[in-house]
Write a protein that holds these residues in place. Structure first.
Motif, short mmCIF file in Angstrom:
data_model
loop_
_atom_site.label_atom_id
_atom_site.label_comp_id
_atom_site.label_asym_id
_atom_site.label_seq_id
_atom_site.Cartn_x
_atom_site.Cartn_y
_atom_site.Cartn_z
N SER A 81 0.84 -1.19 0.00
CA SER A 81 0.00 0.00 0.00
C SER A 81 0.88 1.25 0.00
O SER A 81 2.06 1.18 0.37
CB SER A 81 -0.95 0.00 1.20
OG SER A 81 -0.24 -0.34 2.36
N GLU A 83 1.11 5.37 1.12
CA GLU A 83 0.58 6.57 1.78
C GLU A 83 1.39 7.76 1.28
O GLU A 83 2.60 7.63 1.03
CB GLU A 83 0.80 6.50 3.29
CG GLU A 83 -0.17 5.60 4.03
CD GLU A 83 0.41 5.30 5.41
OE1 GLU A 83 0.47 6.23 6.24
OE2 GLU A 83 0.85 4.15 5.62
N VAL A 84 0.72 8.88 1.14
CA VAL A 84 1.43 10.08 0.72
C VAL A 84 2.05 10.69 1.97
O VAL A 84 1.36 11.08 2.91
CB VAL A 84 0.47 11.07 0.04
CG1 VAL A 84 1.21 12.35 -0.34
CG2 VAL A 84 -0.15 10.42 -1.19
N ASP A 85 3.38 10.74 1.99
CA ASP A 85 4.11 11.18 3.18
C ASP A 85 4.43 12.67 3.11
O ASP A 85 4.52 13.36 4.11
CB ASP A 85 5.41 10.36 3.24
CG ASP A 85 6.20 10.61 4.49
OD1 ASP A 85 5.76 10.13 5.54
OD2 ASP A 85 7.25 11.30 4.42
N ASN A 92 -1.17 15.20 -4.79
CA ASN A 92 -1.40 13.87 -4.24
C ASN A 92 -2.38 13.88 -3.07
O ASN A 92 -2.70 12.83 -2.53
CB ASN A 92 -0.08 13.23 -3.81
CG ASN A 92 0.71 12.72 -5.01
OD1 ASN A 92 0.25 11.83 -5.72
ND2 ASN A 92 1.87 13.31 -5.26
N THR A 93 -2.84 15.10 -2.70
CA THR A 93 -3.79 15.18 -1.59
C THR A 93 -5.07 15.94 -1.95
O THR A 93 -6.13 15.65 -1.41
CB THR A 93 -3.12 15.82 -0.35
OG1 THR A 93 -2.27 16.87 -0.79
CG2 THR A 93 -2.29 14.81 0.40
N PHE A 339 6.52 9.11 -1.03
CA PHE A 339 5.50 8.09 -0.78
C PHE A 339 6.03 7.09 0.23
O PHE A 339 7.19 6.67 0.15
CB PHE A 339 5.14 7.37 -2.08
CG PHE A 339 4.67 8.28 -3.17
CD1 PHE A 339 3.37 8.79 -3.16
CD2 PHE A 339 5.52 8.68 -4.20
CE1 PHE A 339 2.93 9.65 -4.16
CE2 PHE A 339 5.09 9.55 -5.20
CZ PHE A 339 3.79 10.03 -5.18
N LYS A 340 5.17 6.72 1.18
CA LYS A 340 5.56 5.68 2.14
C LYS A 340 4.95 4.37 1.66
O LYS A 340 3.73 4.26 1.47
CB LYS A 340 5.03 6.04 3.53
CG LYS A 340 5.46 5.07 4.60
CD LYS A 340 5.12 5.63 5.97
CE LYS A 340 4.72 4.51 6.90
NZ LYS A 340 4.01 5.00 8.08
N THR A 342 4.28 0.34 2.18
CA THR A 342 4.21 -0.76 3.14
C THR A 342 3.97 -2.06 2.38
O THR A 342 2.92 -2.24 1.75
CB THR A 342 3.08 -0.53 4.17
OG1 THR A 342 3.28 0.74 4.79
CG2 THR A 342 3.07 -1.63 5.23
N LYS A 357 10.47 4.61 2.25
CA LYS A 357 9.97 5.77 1.49
C LYS A 357 10.65 5.88 0.14
O LYS A 357 11.80 5.49 -0.01
CB LYS A 357 10.23 7.05 2.30
CG LYS A 357 9.40 7.11 3.56
CD LYS A 357 9.68 8.35 4.36
CE LYS A 357 8.91 8.28 5.68
NZ LYS A 357 9.22 9.43 6.52
#
Ligand code: HEC
Length: 429
Positions: A81, A83-85, A92-93, A339-340, A342, A357
């Motif tokens: 997955s 996440e936007v870090d 991106n948000t 981007f993070k 996982t 990241k």
């Protein structure tokens, strides 16, 4: 058939934001950043007008590093997955751009340099271990299998053709685009210190390049029969400057030495290195680290006369996306999104943790495999001098910076003379 940051800035000065290069959809860091007068409603703007006030600031990545916005969903079956870090440009948000307007699926914006759209006749096919197929190296992330699908994809994406009102692109037009772009060749022709690259026994320059596109130049050298030793080096992609090895001109001799370092034919194995922890190479073709210091630039840039990659699996993580920082790769950039990642199935190859990241997931967005994060297409190497900066994110300002990157990443131990030779060679391609 390529672009340089100098040319981008000249064009911006001449035409302001009205040149199609600066279209808000992909020429801006995010369409919402451009001044309202520069937008018109369109599906990729989320139907909104820009809210910014500064035309140049809205396009800072294009003007500084030649980067174009690429926006894509993640493969729905991905084993990781995202996440936007860190989101410096809000694309991106901001819900208007971070989701597909019709499906609500998350869309990720990344920023990449346009690849060269000449010498494509080298890229359309490969023959590896006797199996003909598609080269898969047309885009930075291999997402388009053919030049035809690329032409269609870019017309609907970057050029914003609207399927509902404008329909599909006629097949004859697609064919015309591909015929046109596979007939284009580009290469450095002259060198201000080395002179005409096709003179004095050199076979550089664009005419020779075109002549060298024969069916045999597109394929890899034939592999030895089972039990026979592999030739070493396996690939010798460039012979353009063989004739300069004993030239009267010091610069021409330097170019020839650089070519030998690149090909792995220099004396005492200079230019060779141990290839370690390259996702897309060590895990595709061997162990985590090849114990022999025998790889060369040409291991990846193996395509005859072009320097692209003719092997299968030709996106490789050399550490340019910030996810190999501290281990020879570039640092994460804060002027790009972070981007993070996982990973759901444990720690991927060559990483120390399943969570890490990156500035750009690369091939992984397409393949959905965590192992593929940071894997980027090996680009072809002709005409480099006229299209700085380098790497997919424009992070190397000069050819010398590229050489410096490799010297660190692969611990090559190049002397300053060798760095200059390699740089002079690359500048003559
Ligand atoms: C493990 C495979 C691999 C090896 C070995 C390798 N490269 Fe690359 N090369 C790549 C990839 C992948 C990229 C694209 C990276 C990116 O854009 O982020 C690249 C990009 C480049 C570029 C930039 C081209 C452009 O248009 O931006 C140059 C120049 C280059 N390599 C030269 C070299 C030289 C010189 C060597 C040897 C010192 C070398 N490469 C060794 C895979 C490799």
């Amino acid at each position: 058939m390529s672009i340089s940051v100098d040319e981008i800035n000249n064009r911006f000065r001449r035409s302001g934001a009205s040149d199609p290069l600066f279209a808000p959809v992909d020429g801006a860091n995010c369409p919402n950043l451009v001044p309202p007068s520069e937008t018109a409603p369109s599906r990729y703007y989320g139907g909104r007008q820009g809210r910014g006030s500064d035309s140049a600031k809205a396009r800072s990545l294009l003007l500084k590093d030649g980067l174009i916005r690429v926006f894509m969903p993640l493969n729905p079956n991905a084993d990781f997955s995202i996440e936007v870090d860190h989101d410096p440009y809000t694309c991106n948000t901001d819900p208007n751009f971070a989701k597909d307007p019709s499906t609500g699926v998350p869309i990720f914006s990344m920023y990449r340099r346009p690849l060269i759209s000449a010498n494509l006749a080298f890229k359309t096919e490969f023959l590896s271990f006797g199996a003909p197929g598609l080269s898969n190296n047309i885009m930075w992330d291999g997402r388009e299998p053919t030049l035809e699908s690329q032409a269609i994809g870019a017309t609907f994406g970057h050029a914003q053709r609207d399927l509902a009102t404008q329909g599909n692109i006629p097949a004859a037009d697609v064919k015309a685009i591909v015929d046109y772009e596979t007939e284009f060749f580009t290469a450095q022709n002259d060198d201000w210190r080395g002179g005409g690259l096709h003179r004095n026994g050199g076979t550089g320059g664009v005419r020779n390049l075109k002549v060298n596109i024969t069916p045999s130049s597109k394929v890899l050298p034939s592999f030895p029969a089972p039990g026979e030793p592999f030739p070493d080096p396996l690939f010798i992609p460039f012979n353009e400057f063989d004739g300069w090895a004993t030239s009267f001109s010091p610069h021409q001799r330097s170019v020839a030495r650089g070519q030998a370092l690149f090909n792995g034919t220099a004396e005492n194995d200079r230019g060779r290195f141990t290839m370690g922890e390259v996702a897309g190479f060590n895990d595709a073709f061997g162990g985590p680290t090849d114990p022999q210091p025998r790889q060369t630039c040409a291991t990846c840039h193996n395509g005859m006369h072009g320097g692209g990659d003719m092997l299968q699996s030709n996106q490789r993580n050399i550490g340019t996306a910030g996810d190999f920082a501290g281990r020879g790769g570039s640092a994460l950039r804060t002027d790009l999104p972070i981007f993070k990642i996982t990973c759901h199935n444990g720690t991927p190859n060559f990483r120390t943790s399943p969570v890490f990241k990156t500035n750009d997931p690369g091939l992984a967005l397409i393949s959905g495999k965590c192992n593929d994060v940071g894997r980027i297409t090996v680009p072809s190497l002709r005409g480099l001098s006229s299209r700085a900066p380098y790497f997919h994110d424009g992070s190397a300002n000069t050819i010398a910076d590229v050489v410096k990157f490799y010297n660190i990443r692969f611990n090559m131990g190049l002397t300053s003379q060798e760095k200059a030779d390699l740089t002079n060679f690359l500048a003559a391609l």
